[in-house]
Design an enzyme around this catalytic site. Structure first.
Site, PDB file in Angstrom:
ATOM      1  N   GLY A  14       0.818  -1.215   0.000  1.00 32.21           N
ATOM      2  CA  GLY A  14       0.000   0.000   0.000  1.00 32.21           C
ATOM      3  C   GLY A  14       0.846   1.257   0.000  1.00 32.21           C
ATOM      4  O   GLY A  14       0.531   2.220   0.705  1.00 32.21           O
ATOM      5  N   GLY A  18      -0.270   7.987   0.300  1.00 31.69           N
ATOM      6  CA  GLY A  18      -0.535   8.093   1.729  1.00 31.69           C
ATOM      7  C   GLY A  18       0.620   7.709   2.632  1.00 31.69           C
ATOM      8  O   GLY A  18       1.792   7.970   2.353  1.00 31.69           O
ATOM      9  N   GLY A  20       1.858   4.789   3.363  1.00 34.38           N
ATOM     10  CA  GLY A  20       2.809   3.856   2.767  1.00 34.38           C
ATOM     11  C   GLY A  20       3.823   4.554   1.891  1.00 34.38           C
ATOM     12  O   GLY A  20       5.009   4.175   1.862  1.00 34.38           O
ATOM     13  N   TYR A 155     -13.768  -2.090  11.846  1.00 31.69           N
ATOM     14  CA  TYR A 155     -12.430  -1.567  11.597  1.00 31.69           C
ATOM     15  C   TYR A 155     -11.577  -1.638  12.868  1.00 31.69           C
ATOM     16  O   TYR A 155     -10.428  -2.093  12.843  1.00 31.69           O
ATOM     17  CB  TYR A 155     -12.516  -0.127  11.089  1.00 31.69           C
ATOM     18  CG  TYR A 155     -11.182   0.553  10.920  1.00 31.69           C
ATOM     19  CD1 TYR A 155     -10.287   0.122   9.941  1.00 31.69           C
ATOM     20  CD2 TYR A 155     -10.811   1.623  11.735  1.00 31.69           C
ATOM     21  CE1 TYR A 155      -9.054   0.746   9.779  1.00 31.69           C
ATOM     22  CE2 TYR A 155      -9.580   2.251  11.577  1.00 31.69           C
ATOM     23  CZ  TYR A 155      -8.711   1.810  10.608  1.00 31.69           C
ATOM     24  OH  TYR A 155      -7.491   2.417  10.451  1.00 31.69           O
TER      25      TYR A 155
END
Length: 265
Positions: A14, A18, A20, A155
């Site tokens: 990822g 963002g 990552g 989540y």
């Protein structure tokens, strides 16, 4: 400080945007050869080109980690040009659904996205780390896994599972030279969060100045000892430390980077 990452290869899942992206760029700046992962080749290639243009070494790996086939493709691409010494499990999904909105299918999808995807990459890359006698696995967790809230329960639960599996993995990797740890971010600012804050400001009476909006949002929504949001680079710095040789004696740990948001020892 030199983190002694030269000669190491790292896959950051990822990392085409963002958090990552910040992590993969910091590892590259510290001398590691990196593999940028994403599901969109154009975005992943843009990040890899940024790294190369800055003097780093980067490859890309494209695939959907929510499937075994996608994880196979990512692992094969990552290993194509050499071993993987460092695995940063970062890819995942979020959702703001409430208890009354999140169906059992939503729970299952969230678990697959946020937990099983981590397991897939562990299973595909850690065995070859054992042959090297050294390795790093860092999982991106979150404060809501430690101190959950009433919203987005599916989540929250996946973050707790990430923390749990990381410690279990550390026990499994005893005396292999491979460590497994968690970096647990607090609320991190990014352009998407800033846009949401500006749009929500009139509802909460936070004013119109962005810095004022951010300060008031922190006070009302995520009070912490620093009085501000964190930055992606601060999370990347914590990841970099855990990947370094200075963290050889750190395993099964959770490094909270949340400004003191979580109120526990």
């Amino acid at each position: 400080m030199d983190l002694n990452l030269k000669g190491k290869r790292a896959l950051v899942t990822g990392s085409s945007s963002g958090l990552g992206e910040a992590i993969v760029k910091m590892l590259a700046a510290e001398g590691a050869s990196v593999v940028v992962h994403g599901r969109n080749e154009e975005r992943a290639r843009k990040v890899s080109e940024d790294i190369i243009n800055s003097g780093g070494t980067a490859d890309i790996a494209i695939g959907d980690l929510t499937t075994d086939e996608g994880a196979d493709a990512v692992a094969q691409a990552a290993l194509k040009n050499g071993q993987i010494d460092i695995l940063i499990n970062n890819a995942g999904a979020t959702s703001h659904k409430l208890w009354g909105d999140a169906s059992t299918s939503d729970w299952a999808d969230m678990y697959n996205n946020n937990v099983v995807s981590y397991v897939r990459m562990i299973q595909r890359l850690v065995p070859q780390m054992k042959t090297l006698g050294w390795g790093r696995v860092v999982h991106i967790g979150g404060g809501l896994g430690i101190q959950p809230i009433k919203e987005q329960p599916h989540y929250n639960a996946t973050l707790a599972a990430r923390h749990n599996l990381s410690i279990s993995l550390a026990r499994q990797l005893k005396e292999t030279g491979i460590t497994s740890n968690v970096v647990s971010p607090g609320a991190i600012i990014n352009p998407m969060v800033e846009d949401w804050l500006v749009s929500a400001a009139p509802k909460f009476g936070w004013g119109t100045d962005l810095e004022e909006i951010k300060y008031k949002a922190v006070q009302e929504l995520i009070p912490n000892d620093t009085g501000r949001f964190g930055t992606p680079e601060e999370i990347a710095g914590a990841v970099g430390y855990l990947c370094s040789t200075y963290a050889d004696y750190v395993s099964g740990a959770t490094l909270r980077v949340d400004g003191g948001t979580i109120r526990c020892m």
